[in-house]
Design a protein around this motif. Sequence first.
Motif, PDB file in Angstrom:
ATOM      1  N   GLU A  44       0.839  -1.195   0.000  1.00 19.12           N
ATOM      2  CA  GLU A  44       0.000   0.000   0.000  1.00 19.12           C
ATOM      3  C   GLU A  44       0.873   1.243   0.000  1.00 19.12           C
ATOM      4  N   TRP A  45       0.402   2.294  -0.633  1.00 18.52           N
ATOM      5  CA  TRP A  45       1.084   3.589  -0.592  1.00 18.52           C
ATOM      6  C   TRP A  45       0.036   4.689  -0.705  1.00 18.52           C
ATOM      7  N   VAL A 105       2.107   4.534  -8.786  1.00 19.03           N
ATOM      8  CA  VAL A 105       2.294   5.559  -7.763  1.00 19.03           C
ATOM      9  C   VAL A 105       2.205   6.950  -8.392  1.00 19.03           C
ATOM     10  N   ALA A 106       2.872   7.134  -9.540  1.00 14.34           N
ATOM     11  CA  ALA A 106       2.840   8.431 -10.220  1.00 14.34           C
ATOM     12  C   ALA A 106       1.429   8.794 -10.650  1.00 14.34           C
ATOM     13  N   ALA A 107       0.716   7.828 -11.224  1.00 16.15           N
ATOM     14  CA  ALA A 107      -0.653   8.090 -11.674  1.00 16.15           C
ATOM     15  C   ALA A 107      -1.545   8.457 -10.490  1.00 16.15           C
ATOM     16  N   TRP A 108      -1.425   7.713  -9.391  1.00 10.53           N
ATOM     17  CA  TRP A 108      -2.258   7.943  -8.215  1.00 10.53           C
ATOM     18  C   TRP A 108      -1.894   9.255  -7.529  1.00 10.53           C
ATOM     19  N   VAL A 118      -4.480  -1.526 -14.004  1.00 13.74           N
ATOM     20  CA  VAL A 118      -5.718  -0.765 -13.844  1.00 13.74           C
ATOM     21  C   VAL A 118      -5.903  -0.412 -12.374  1.00 13.74           C
ATOM     22  N   ILE A 119      -6.172   0.865 -12.122  1.00 18.57           N
ATOM     23  CA  ILE A 119      -6.431   1.366 -10.774  1.00 18.57           C
ATOM     24  C   ILE A 119      -7.885   1.830 -10.718  1.00 18.57           C
ATOM     25  N   GLY A 148       7.065   8.504 -10.429  1.00 16.06           N
ATOM     26  CA  GLY A 148       6.682   7.703  -9.281  1.00 16.06           C
ATOM     27  C   GLY A 148       7.814   7.554  -8.289  1.00 16.06           C
ATOM     28  N   LEU A 149       9.026   7.394  -8.790  1.00 17.43           N
ATOM     29  CA  LEU A 149      10.192   7.304  -7.913  1.00 17.43           C
ATOM     30  C   LEU A 149      10.382   8.594  -7.137  1.00 17.43           C
TER      31      LEU A 149
END
Length: 244
Positions: A87-88, A110-113, A133-134, A236-237
Amino acid sequence: MSSASKLLIDVGNTRLKWALIRDGQMTETGAVLHDGEPARTIAELPAATVDAVWMAHVTGDAHEAALREAVRLHFAVTPQLARSAAEWRGLRNAYREPQRLGVDRWLAMVAAWYARRGAACVVDAGTALTIDVIAADGRHCGGLIAAGLETQQRAVLGATRFATRAAGVPYGGGLGDDTESCVRQGAMLACLGAIDRARTLAGADAVGLLTGGDAGTLRAHLDASWETRPQLVLEGLRALSENA
């Protein structure tokens, strides 16, 4: 160089991509082919003085120690390594064993979210074509992994006795009219079909994001709603490094 500096490194299957962050801004980026020896490629990065190095790689345990040491020698900094997590910040990994999800896929999500707390279909088009897919609530619904454009073509030509020419044939949006273009179009339409299917499964509200070396080639044959984000894994990094 400002004292507030950080280097981001993304080691993929064929390329090493990097970005320098100075005073909160991504000021320089680059990419180099590593020919299966990513640690040697570290020496080709800018000889910058940085306060921190964050690195992600998909090259396995066999290369990790060498990458760490190469970064330490070149930048006098021990790198922080990104790992896939369960989870993040509300983004929840679908894998029962979260660490088995490729860190490049995790960082792209992570970047998209981080950029938009909402539904997304995230495509990384490189050696492999990966799609994740998120859902709108941050649940990772799952994904798929297929052969990328060039990988598909090599697989077809390596498993058949087609007589082909070496001359390059451009990608198009339809059917081929000789063996070379038929093989290329078969790979192209297979990738596009997987992307379109995943986008349908993601739902009408999902934003479509494309990254990877073949993102531009595929984007030309997708509808206008798709967005190309060349540095998505590095984004994302960066988000992970700033919100660890």
